[in-house]
Scaffold this active site. Sequence first.
Site, mmCIF file in Angstrom:
data_model
loop_
_atom_site.group_PDB
_atom_site.id
_atom_site.type_symbol
_atom_site.label_atom_id
_atom_site.label_comp_id
_atom_site.label_asym_id
_atom_site.label_seq_id
_atom_site.Cartn_x
_atom_site.Cartn_y
_atom_site.Cartn_z
ATOM 1 N N ASP A 18 0.824 -1.210 0.000
ATOM 2 C CA ASP A 18 0.000 0.000 0.000
ATOM 3 C C ASP A 18 0.866 1.270 0.000
ATOM 4 O O ASP A 18 1.866 1.333 0.725
ATOM 5 C CB ASP A 18 -0.867 -0.035 1.269
ATOM 6 C CG ASP A 18 -1.960 1.006 1.268
ATOM 7 O OD1 ASP A 18 -2.843 0.932 0.406
ATOM 8 O OD2 ASP A 18 -1.929 1.898 2.150
ATOM 9 N N GLU A 30 1.815 -0.501 -4.961
ATOM 10 C CA GLU A 30 0.794 0.488 -5.289
ATOM 11 C C GLU A 30 1.500 1.833 -5.183
ATOM 12 O O GLU A 30 1.682 2.378 -4.090
ATOM 13 C CB GLU A 30 -0.382 0.437 -4.305
ATOM 14 C CG GLU A 30 -1.510 1.350 -4.743
ATOM 15 C CD GLU A 30 -2.106 2.211 -3.654
ATOM 16 O OE1 GLU A 30 -3.202 2.733 -3.870
ATOM 17 O OE2 GLU A 30 -1.489 2.396 -2.591
HETATM 18 C C1 NOJ Z 1 -4.469 2.918 -0.906
HETATM 19 C C2 NOJ Z 1 -5.592 1.968 -0.680
HETATM 20 O O1 NOJ Z 1 -5.863 1.278 -1.867
HETATM 21 C C3 NOJ Z 1 -6.760 2.809 -0.199
HETATM 22 O O2 NOJ Z 1 -7.962 2.085 -0.184
HETATM 23 C C4 NOJ Z 1 -6.418 3.359 1.153
HETATM 24 O O3 NOJ Z 1 -7.452 4.230 1.574
HETATM 25 C C5 NOJ Z 1 -5.103 4.146 1.109
HETATM 26 N N1 NOJ Z 1 -4.081 3.486 0.362
HETATM 27 C C6 NOJ Z 1 -4.588 4.359 2.502
HETATM 28 O O4 NOJ Z 1 -4.103 3.158 3.039
#
Ligand code: NOJ
Length: 567
Positions: free
Chosen positions: A226, A288
């Site tokens: 993440d 990500e």
């Molecule tokens: C990216 C995640 O995909 C999202 O759903 C989340 O709110 C943020 N990061 C914070 O962790």
Amino acid sequence: MLSSVLHDSSVLALVHPAPADREWWRSSVIYQIYPRSFRDLNGDGIGDLQGITAELGTLAELDIDAVWLSPFYRSPQKDAGYDVADYRSVDPMFGTLEDFDALVAEAGRHGIRVIVDLVPNHCSDQHTLFQAALAAGPGSPDRDLFIFRNGTGENGYNPPNNWQSHFGGPAWTRITEPDGTPGQWYLHLFDSSQPDFNWDSPAVHAEFEQTLRFWLDLGVGGFRVDVAHALIKKSGLPDWGGRADGSSSEGYPGAEAPMFGQPGIHDIYRSWRKILDSYDGDRVLCAEATIDPIDRLTDWVRPDEMHQTFNFAYLHHPWHAPAVRHVIESSLRAFDKVGAPTTWVLSNHDVVRHASRFGITTHQERPGDGIGSSDPQPDYGLGISRARAATLLMLGLPGGVYLYQGEELGLPDHTTLPDEYRQDPTFHRTEGARLGRDGCRVPLPWTPDAPALGFSDAGQAWLPQPEGWNALARGVQQADPDSTLNLYRTALELRRSLDLGNGSLAWYPGYDPESVLAFVNGGTAALMNMGSDPVPLPDGELVACSINGAVMDGYLLPNHSAWVRLS
Ligand code: NOJ
Ligand code: CA
């Protein structure tokens, strides 16, 4: 008609050669499960691990390589589990560690790997480490695990800098010190319940290395990481007048954002890669990282770092043939330079589903923020037609692919969700100015006539499902050869049998690039006609087509996609 000379690969300009290496993750199809909305087995209206295990056989029909589970760890659920209170546990809402073991074992029986979500940028304010930091006081080693600073101005009344939260409002919250006085501020790039870790602290590194090993020991296939671009912040935490999400804007190139893409971050992933490589089974890391341009994003997937990174430039492509061609070509060229696969994606739990996104014809500035009753409504007929075409084109591309649960059913977003149901912190932090992401997180429809459409045997669902979803239930689509589900099944089966994921790409000449995308991958041509006039298909056998009902006027392709085995 296009001549057979076009089938001679020597006259085609090769954009991307077939890779020499064939590890599974270079061509994988990974299906994202959003646990709370997948399948509820114990009837409380929230999806659970047992529900996932029960349906893995159904998912196996899609010929996927792995599932990625969004967070199911103990969490106060302020950001749907991306606020983790204990990284090595299962929240009772989702089940137990035994349920997780059973899930991994059942997935293994179907040849499916299980990838879990690692959230290293921030934790929950309920995590014991943050609670200890609050109790310990300024300057203590406990506080050093997070980013605490004194405020500015008289009595530290103002935040330490001007950074904004992704979800709206300031990225700093002031605490009350243990002695009751107004105290320091802590940084949270997301909700105030999600304090950022201080990745300059060796103790934070040690903590996450243990977490990696914990899940690797339980047999996971790897991690989706993440906000993998945010862990290190520029020293001195200088002000930033650009966008909170670090995307480029006038005068503020994303490359200069002090909270994203800092050079030191890559050493973290190099050390994690070593840990994964010390395990058998070819485990993977997927970033990500919303980093642009693509040439900078590829730093995350250099040979000693991560394996994959989501291609968000592709996810956000507009409905315009030259733009799609540009993102495909620039991605393949950039990722080839570092020897990594390109990882295509069209939907996830943070964006409006592509069956709705492609049905928006009026301009909308940031469709990722959700659609509500007072917005112009997407045209679902147009959206699903384009979504089917875009998916078929994507599945013909060489590289890896991520699918988001429900896209195989052609689900649209819930675009008329009453506000009282909204849970996304974005909605609450902006007092409703931004609707947030609940619309793409609605529980899946399994059977058409059951309460909650079979999502939960007790008929409960944590978000209501929109009108019309009964017609899209999996049970209905399984029986319909022309359904979106069966288009996905056919395309995924062919993608594997034709080895398209490990393939090459050359543009197929002779089509108008303003309206048609056409490429050759090995012996297969994939075309998407985005124009209004039908175009001839190349000579060969039509093996897949995105038209519902697959009615084709001879070998003319209307505004849809098709795959042809070249003769
Ligand atoms: C990216 C995640 O995909 C999202 O759903 C989340 O709110 C943020 N990061 C914070 O962790
Ligand atoms: Ca449940």
